[in-house]
Design an enzyme around this catalytic site. Sequence first.
Site, PDB file in Angstrom:
ATOM      1  N   GLY A  17       0.669   1.714   1.080  1.00 20.31           N
ATOM      2  CA  GLY A  17       0.782   2.374  -0.208  1.00 20.31           C
ATOM      3  C   GLY A  17      -0.243   1.773  -1.143  1.00 20.31           C
ATOM      4  O   GLY A  17      -1.389   1.548  -0.753  1.00 20.31           O
ATOM      5  N   ALA A  60      -1.482  -1.644   2.983  1.00 25.10           N
ATOM      6  CA  ALA A  60      -1.234  -2.554   1.866  1.00 25.10           C
ATOM      7  C   ALA A  60      -0.452  -3.787   2.313  1.00 25.10           C
ATOM      8  O   ALA A  60      -0.675  -4.894   1.819  1.00 25.10           O
ATOM      9  CB  ALA A  60      -0.486  -1.827   0.750  1.00 25.10           C
TER      10      ALA A  60
END
Length: 244
Positions: free
Chosen positions: A96, A129
Amino acid sequence: MKKALPKKDILLISTSTTHGTGYLEHCQSEIKELLGDRKSILFIPYARPGGISHTDYTAKAREAFEAMGISLSGVHESESAVAAVEQAEAVFIGGGNTFLLLRQLYANKLIEPLQKRVEQGMPYMGTSAGTNVAGKTIGTTNDMPIVFPKSFDALQLVPFNINPHYLDPLPDSTHMGETRETRIQEFHVHNRQPVVGLREGSMLRIKGEKINLLGPHAARIFLQGKPAMEFKPTDDIRFLLEAY
């Protein structure tokens, strides 16, 4: 007295989904090897790809792990995020936005508990991420800085930075903007640590003092002040674990 060997057991994945595969499908065998006989994993959904809710993101991850016979719980489902990490058999941090993810890790006081558990040998798995925050800093993420974290210092589970989703220039492209390699060279004007350009479908497996590149592609590794180097999955890249 003989020095104790590090116990780190880490799987860092460039992306959760490759072309033509479902969520985590391309790395199932590596996940199963990481987890061994463990039957549960704690998911940290703080990166919220596309703004998805923690609940919906956790449901997506839960479906993938249940297909592998592993139960998954979201850290937000616990009364105490710290206690959830302290009691977890393993931890998975999904992809993300890296800036949002790191801000939430600091806000929920999870940096030190995660570092401690990984040092003790708890398996850690990251995608995108979640792979970025395993490095020294998040200075080589591709994400937009949509929020401001307390610090760019990350979990520092490994002594280098990673650039997931690393892209090579297209040879026939007329695009005249900077490349990923150019951006990483800019990073090295101000930062010393190595950077691993991790192409889609590729993974880093760290187990104790060993590190292996997994997947179908070579990795592009950058050292400050030196030309970029290409390493194949069969090459020895242990020097990364001794980086400054």
